[in-house]
Scaffold this active site. Structure first.
Site: not given
Length: 352
Positions: A265, A294, A313
């Site tokens: 992450r 993000e 991602h």
């Protein structure tokens, strides 16, 4: 008492309904309701409201982040199967934090093959300077490797360190070992849990933990791991209070010359510290499938930082993903009924 299961599958449109036929084959399952969703996997959201009647009878829920509004609305729910490998998107939701007896499981292991391929792809692209091939072809020019910024570097015999030896780390280790890389691993569990059999993709990973040439574990051995001569660092830890900002100016300082890959992450890495380490060439480069923030804002400096590759991602997005999730769900329904351990069960005390 015989359980009658009624399943809701919040199903992204790109997924195949046939993947969940294996649920229909379970003796306890009496109905499977598909609710179309936008997005992909853990980011999917239902395209219509789930009715009160549907929530009331649901016993098994396959979902991204959509949970019932309350326990009273879904009194029969016993298992939530997530599409995501991580649980950080649901751990803050009120329903998750109720003491209501509902069991949660992640999709850990489903992503392993695709993400490990993404890791190796980016390592090889970087050290083989493959971006030049597309450039030369676009220019219709027979180039020469003297144009490379540095000589091509084979990965055979180099050391790859895997921070977080779960499903993603284990499959990455398996593929890296096939390239002839030396694998070392760090686990926050102390002593590390070396065994893990994958349910989502049988035969993948490192079931007995035999691939790493050396193991490190716990907070106390982190610096020893970082200073063990890593050529490549793969970050695959869950995001927890313990791991947030773990890769920072100090720890990056211990990784001189390493290539850093983040498939965990974004918040595990201090973005400003990473930019500084890249710009100063203290580390060789980075491949990021996740960022902090993000999504990365259009004007963010990370976009133009030297020696970094960024993908949005999507490293785990691959055809057949939903079949792995269905395998885990089937295993866990059988485990609940049989009284044996679930695959990927979330420990609420740890948050993953």
């Amino acid at each position: 008492m015989t359980v009658e299961d009624h399943v809701i599958v919040i199903q992204p449109s790109v997924f195949e309904d046939a993947a969940f036929d294996v649920l229909r084959d379970l003796p306890s399952v009496k109905s499977v309701t598909f609710i179309r969703a936008s997005g992909y996997g853990g980011h999917s959201l239902p395209l219509r409201e789930i009715t009160a009647e549907e929530w009331a009878k649901t016993t098994i829920l396959v979902t991204g982040t959509t949970l019932p509004p309350s326990r009273a609305a879904a009194p029969n729910l016993r298992l939530v199967q997530l599409y995501s490998a991580g649980s950080n998107a649901v751990v803050k939701l009120p329903f998750f934090n109720e003491d209501n007896g509902v069991v949660y499981a992640t999709a850990s292991g489903t992503h392993g093959p695709a993400i490990s391929e993404w890791v190796i792809l980016n390592i090889l692209n970087f050290f083989h300077h493959s971006s030049f091939y597309a450039k030369w072809q676009a220019e219709k020019r027979w180039g020469h490797d003297s144009e490379f910024p540095s000589p091509v570097r084979s990965q055979y015999g180099r050391t790859i360190g895997i921070l977080g030896y779960g499903a993603l780390g284990r499959q990455t280790a398996r593929v890296a070992q096939a390239l002839g890389m030396r694998v070392i691993a760090h686990s926050f569990s102390n002593p590390p849990k070396k065994e893990r059999v994958e349910v989502a993709v049988p035969g993948s990973g490192d079931p007995d933990g035999s691939i790493p040439a050396k193991w490190y574990s716990g907070q106390d051995q982190l610096d020893d791991f970082f200073t063990s001569g890593l050529d490549v660092l793969v970050i695959s830890v869950p995001l927890t209070p313990e791991t947030k900002g773990l890769i920072n100016a100090r720890t990056l300082g211990l990784l001189k010359g390493a290539f850093v890959v983040n498939i965990a992450r974004g918040a595990v890495v201090d973005t400003d510290a990473l930019i500084e380490a890249l710009e100063s060439e203290h580390i060789a480069g980075a491949a990021l499938d996740v960022t902090d923030p993000e999504p990365l804002t259009p004007g963010h400096k990370l976009w133009t930082t030297k020696n970094v590759v960024i993908s949005p991602h999507i490293s785990g997005h691959a055809r057949g993903y939903e079949y792995g999730v269905a395998n885990i769900a089937v295993h866990n329904v059988k485990a609940l009924d049989g009284g044996w351990p679930l695959a990927n069960k979330i420990d609420k005390t740890k948050g993953y």
